[in-house]
Design an enzyme around this catalytic site. Structure first.
Site, PDB file in Angstrom:
ATOM      1  CG  HIS A  84       5.005  -4.165 -17.880  1.00  0.00           C
ATOM      2  ND1 HIS A  84       6.121  -4.686 -17.277  1.00  0.00           N
ATOM      3  CD2 HIS A  84       4.729  -3.026 -17.183  1.00  0.00           C
ATOM      4  CE1 HIS A  84       6.498  -3.908 -16.278  1.00  0.00           C
ATOM      5  NE2 HIS A  84       5.656  -2.880 -16.202  1.00  0.00           N
ATOM      6  CB  VAL A  85      -0.428  -1.666 -20.938  1.00  0.00           C
ATOM      7  CG1 VAL A  85       0.009  -2.377 -22.206  1.00  0.00           C
ATOM      8  CG2 VAL A  85      -1.621  -2.384 -20.290  1.00  0.00           C
ATOM      9  NE  ARG A 123       9.373  -3.972 -12.271  1.00  0.00           N
ATOM     10  CZ  ARG A 123       8.701  -2.876 -12.603  1.00  0.00           C
ATOM     11  NH1 ARG A 123       7.403  -2.918 -12.812  1.00  0.00           N
ATOM     12  NH2 ARG A 123       9.329  -1.717 -12.751  1.00  0.00           N
ATOM     13  CD  GLU A 181       6.914  -7.964 -17.745  1.00  0.00           C
ATOM     14  OE1 GLU A 181       7.373  -6.919 -18.236  1.00  0.00           O
ATOM     15  OE2 GLU A 181       6.171  -7.971 -16.761  1.00  0.00           O
ATOM     16  CG  ASP A 183       0.270  -4.422 -16.657  1.00  0.00           C
ATOM     17  OD1 ASP A 183       0.029  -4.563 -17.873  1.00  0.00           O
ATOM     18  OD2 ASP A 183       0.898  -3.451 -16.200  1.00  0.00           O
ATOM     19  CG  LEU A 193      -2.067   1.020   1.135  1.00  0.00           C
ATOM     20  CD1 LEU A 193      -3.228   0.459   0.311  1.00  0.00           C
ATOM     21  CD2 LEU A 193      -2.570   1.420   2.515  1.00  0.00           C
ATOM     22  N   GLY A 194       1.533   1.472  -1.128  1.00  0.00           N
ATOM     23  CA  GLY A 194       2.353   2.675  -1.304  1.00  0.00           C
ATOM     24  C   GLY A 194       1.566   3.678  -2.128  1.00  0.00           C
ATOM     25  NE  ARG A 195       5.593   6.453  -5.127  1.00  0.00           N
ATOM     26  CZ  ARG A 195       6.875   6.393  -4.753  1.00  0.00           C
ATOM     27  NH1 ARG A 195       7.407   7.406  -4.100  1.00  0.00           N
ATOM     28  NH2 ARG A 195       7.625   5.364  -5.047  1.00  0.00           N
ATOM     29  CB  ILE A 196       0.744   2.143  -7.303  1.00  0.00           C
ATOM     30  CG1 ILE A 196       1.618   3.002  -8.230  1.00  0.00           C
ATOM     31  CG2 ILE A 196      -0.226   1.285  -8.104  1.00  0.00           C
ATOM     32  CD1 ILE A 196       2.589   2.215  -9.100  1.00  0.00           C
TER      33      ILE A 196
HETATM   34  P1  NDP Z   1       5.932   2.744  -3.260  1.00  0.00           P
HETATM   35  O1  NDP Z   1       7.346   2.650  -2.842  1.00  0.00           O
HETATM   36  O2  NDP Z   1       5.175   4.005  -3.019  1.00  0.00           O
HETATM   37  O3  NDP Z   1       5.079   1.551  -2.606  1.00  0.00           O
HETATM   38  C1  NDP Z   1       5.576   0.267  -2.408  1.00  0.00           C
HETATM   39  C2  NDP Z   1       4.834  -0.334  -1.233  1.00  0.00           C
HETATM   40  O4  NDP Z   1       5.234  -1.704  -1.082  1.00  0.00           O
HETATM   41  C3  NDP Z   1       5.124   0.372   0.086  1.00  0.00           C
HETATM   42  O5  NDP Z   1       3.915   0.610   0.743  1.00  0.00           O
HETATM   43  C4  NDP Z   1       5.996  -0.610   0.871  1.00  0.00           C
HETATM   44  O6  NDP Z   1       5.713  -0.495   2.258  1.00  0.00           O
HETATM   45  C5  NDP Z   1       5.541  -1.952   0.292  1.00  0.00           C
HETATM   46  N1  NDP Z   1       6.618  -2.940   0.341  1.00  0.00           N
HETATM   47  C6  NDP Z   1       7.875  -2.825  -0.136  1.00  0.00           C
HETATM   48  N2  NDP Z   1       8.580  -3.935   0.087  1.00  0.00           N
HETATM   49  C7  NDP Z   1       7.759  -4.780   0.741  1.00  0.00           C
HETATM   50  C8  NDP Z   1       7.917  -6.093   1.272  1.00  0.00           C
HETATM   51  N3  NDP Z   1       9.087  -6.747   1.176  1.00  0.00           N
HETATM   52  N4  NDP Z   1       6.858  -6.659   1.897  1.00  0.00           N
HETATM   53  C9  NDP Z   1       5.695  -5.992   2.001  1.00  0.00           C
HETATM   54  N5  NDP Z   1       5.479  -4.750   1.530  1.00  0.00           N
HETATM   55  C10 NDP Z   1       6.505  -4.148   0.905  1.00  0.00           C
HETATM   56  O7  NDP Z   1       5.937   2.400  -4.813  1.00  0.00           O
HETATM   57  P2  NDP Z   1       4.809   2.719  -5.905  1.00  0.00           P
HETATM   58  O8  NDP Z   1       3.464   2.493  -5.304  1.00  0.00           O
HETATM   59  O9  NDP Z   1       5.091   4.008  -6.563  1.00  0.00           O
HETATM   60  O10 NDP Z   1       5.135   1.550  -6.970  1.00  0.00           O
HETATM   61  C11 NDP Z   1       5.028   0.193  -6.576  1.00  0.00           C
HETATM   62  C12 NDP Z   1       5.531  -0.739  -7.659  1.00  0.00           C
HETATM   63  O11 NDP Z   1       4.609  -0.791  -8.729  1.00  0.00           O
HETATM   64  C13 NDP Z   1       6.837  -0.359  -8.338  1.00  0.00           C
HETATM   65  O12 NDP Z   1       7.977  -0.672  -7.544  1.00  0.00           O
HETATM   66  C14 NDP Z   1       6.783  -1.165  -9.606  1.00  0.00           C
HETATM   67  O13 NDP Z   1       7.359  -2.438  -9.396  1.00  0.00           O
HETATM   68  C15 NDP Z   1       5.286  -1.324  -9.861  1.00  0.00           C
HETATM   69  N6  NDP Z   1       4.888  -0.593 -11.065  1.00  0.00           N
HETATM   70  C16 NDP Z   1       4.329  -1.267 -12.110  1.00  0.00           C
HETATM   71  C17 NDP Z   1       3.950  -0.596 -13.245  1.00  0.00           C
HETATM   72  C18 NDP Z   1       3.290  -1.307 -14.384  1.00  0.00           C
HETATM   73  O14 NDP Z   1       3.390  -0.831 -15.505  1.00  0.00           O
HETATM   74  N7  NDP Z   1       2.615  -2.409 -14.146  1.00  0.00           N
HETATM   75  C19 NDP Z   1       4.202   0.831 -13.418  1.00  0.00           C
HETATM   76  C20 NDP Z   1       4.721   1.456 -12.231  1.00  0.00           C
HETATM   77  C21 NDP Z   1       5.068   0.755 -11.120  1.00  0.00           C
HETATM   78  P3  NDP Z   1       6.835  -0.858   3.366  1.00  0.00           P
HETATM   79  O15 NDP Z   1       8.078  -0.136   2.959  1.00  0.00           O
HETATM   80  O16 NDP Z   1       6.235  -0.413   4.669  1.00  0.00           O
HETATM   81  O17 NDP Z   1       6.980  -2.344   3.306  1.00  0.00           O
END
Ligand code: NDP
Length: 324
Positions: free
Chosen positions: A279-280, A232, A261, A256, A153-156
């Site tokens: 992957h869009v 991913r 890939e 996606d 639960l990050g930005r996305i």
């Molecule tokens: P953020 O860094 O904002 O969010 C990532 C979230 O994942 C955080 O809330 C983090 O919380 C959690 N997290 C990280 N590592 C772990 C772990 N080991 N176990 C549990 N939770 C974890 O990134 P975004 O939301 O901006 O982007 C997320 C991902 O989306 C990117 O890294 C990318 O891989 C993917 N993506 C895919 C795209 C597509 O085209 N399909 C396009 C853009 C992004 P915490 O640190 O507290 O664990």
């Protein structure tokens, strides 16, 4: 006036290539027939890399670039850049967060709706002329009453949660640390999978999350289970997912991203209960342009002011004394 030398290991968008060419001396490495020789003769002049993720930026490449100061990556995920190694060497790594959040969250919701109501299958049915022989089968699931677990639960992830709320689904999540959000936190992924029937994955990729969604997590989701992955491919054990979809351990999946890939295994292509996208997530003209602009802006900011705009957490902004 001499321009900073920027290495592009692989091709990038036209916009990034043109904007970089206007400001920097760019080495388009993929066009060089003897890349080893290019790195040997010009490696020491390179102070920056601009990369779209392929080929990876690893310790071996950094070894060839003794004056490398910044790696500007296209995309928010930077699992193809060894950021830990970069940090060790005092090299800053940047990504392109925020500008793609809404597009990726839209695609996650799209995949969820497509998977739960079998919309691509229904569309294929119409196009194949089968509707004239009778209606498409009733979807075995509905969004109503579902419990949505967001893994990452990050930005996305938060943008996905906000979009899911008006659909009336209850949202829970798992991160390594809880956040100040109005959704229930689960301290482990297993606990989350026990409590929900719909799992949307939005974590980073890389070794720390590799195969965390495995056969056990899928079993815990149960027979109504739906998995959506916009993170991913490496986060899911793809072979376990194929087994779970085949055996009815879970109901369906919307993907996606994939492990290798652009290769998608035939077993996955053959499954009627998987919705597959190439992957869009961030692939709209506007968003890709904004991402490209941020790649360039990070480099410009670094060379003009000694600060990067969006450094990744592993390589925080250096103290002014370390800046060029
Ligand atoms: P953020 O860094 O904002 O969010 C990532 C979230 O994942 C955080 O809330 C983090 O919380 C959690 N997290 C990280 N590592 C772990 C772990 N080991 N176990 C549990 N939770 C974890 O990134 P975004 O939301 O901006 O982007 C997320 C991902 O989306 C990117 O890294 C990318 O891989 C993917 N993506 C895919 C795209 C597509 O085209 N399909 C396009 C853009 C992004 P915490 O640190 O507290 O664990």
């Amino acid at each position: 006036m001499t321009h900073p030398v920027v290495l592009m290991p692989g091709p990038m968008t036209e916009h990034v290539m043109a904007a970089c060419a206007a400001r920097f001396d760019v080495i388009r490495l993929w066009e060089h027939s003897d890349q080893d020789e290019t790195l040997r003769t010009r490696g020491a002049t390179v102070t920056a890399i601009a990369t779209a993720g392929s080929p990876p930026v690893d310790a071996a490449l950094m070894d060839r670039l003794p004056n490398l100061r910044i790696v500007s990556g296209f995309g928010v995920g930077y699992d193809s850049i060894d950021a830990v190694e970069a940090a060790r060497r005092g090299i800053i790594v940047t990504n392109t967060p925020d500008v793609l959040t809404d597009d990726v969250a839209d695609v996650a919701l799209g995949l969820l709706l497509m998977a739960v109501r079998e919309l691509p299958q229904a569309e294929r049915y119409l196009r194949e002329g089968k509707w004239r022989s009778g209606p498409f089968r009733l979807a075995p699931a509905t969004l109503r009453g579902r419990k949505l677990g967001i893994f990452g639960l990050g930005r996305i992830g938060e943008a996905i949660a906000r979009r899911a709320e008006p659909f009336g689904v209850e949202v829970r999540y798992h991160n390594r640390r809880p956040k100040a959000v109005p959704y229930r936190y689960c301290a482990t992924l297993a606990e989350l999978a026990d409590q929900v029937d719909t799992l949307v994955i939005a974590t980073p990729g890389g070794p720390a999350t590799r195969h965390l969604v495995d056969a056990d997590v899928l079993r815990r989701l149960g027979g109504r289970g739906i998995v959506v992955n916009v993170a991913r491919g490496s986060v899911i054990d793809q072979a376990a997912l194929i087994d779970a979809l085949r055996s009815g351990t879970i109901l369906s999946a919307g993907l996606d991203v994939f492990e290798n890939e652009p290769h998608v295994p035939g077993e996955l292509l053959a499954l009627p209960n998987a919705v597959l996208l190439p992957h869009v997530g961030s692939a709209s003209v506007d968003t890709r342009r904004a991402m490209g602009q941020l790649v360039v802006d990070n480099l410009v900011s670094w060379f003009e002011r000694g600060t990067a705009l969006t450094p990744v957490p592993e390589t925080p902004q250096p103290e002014p004394a370390h800046a060029p």
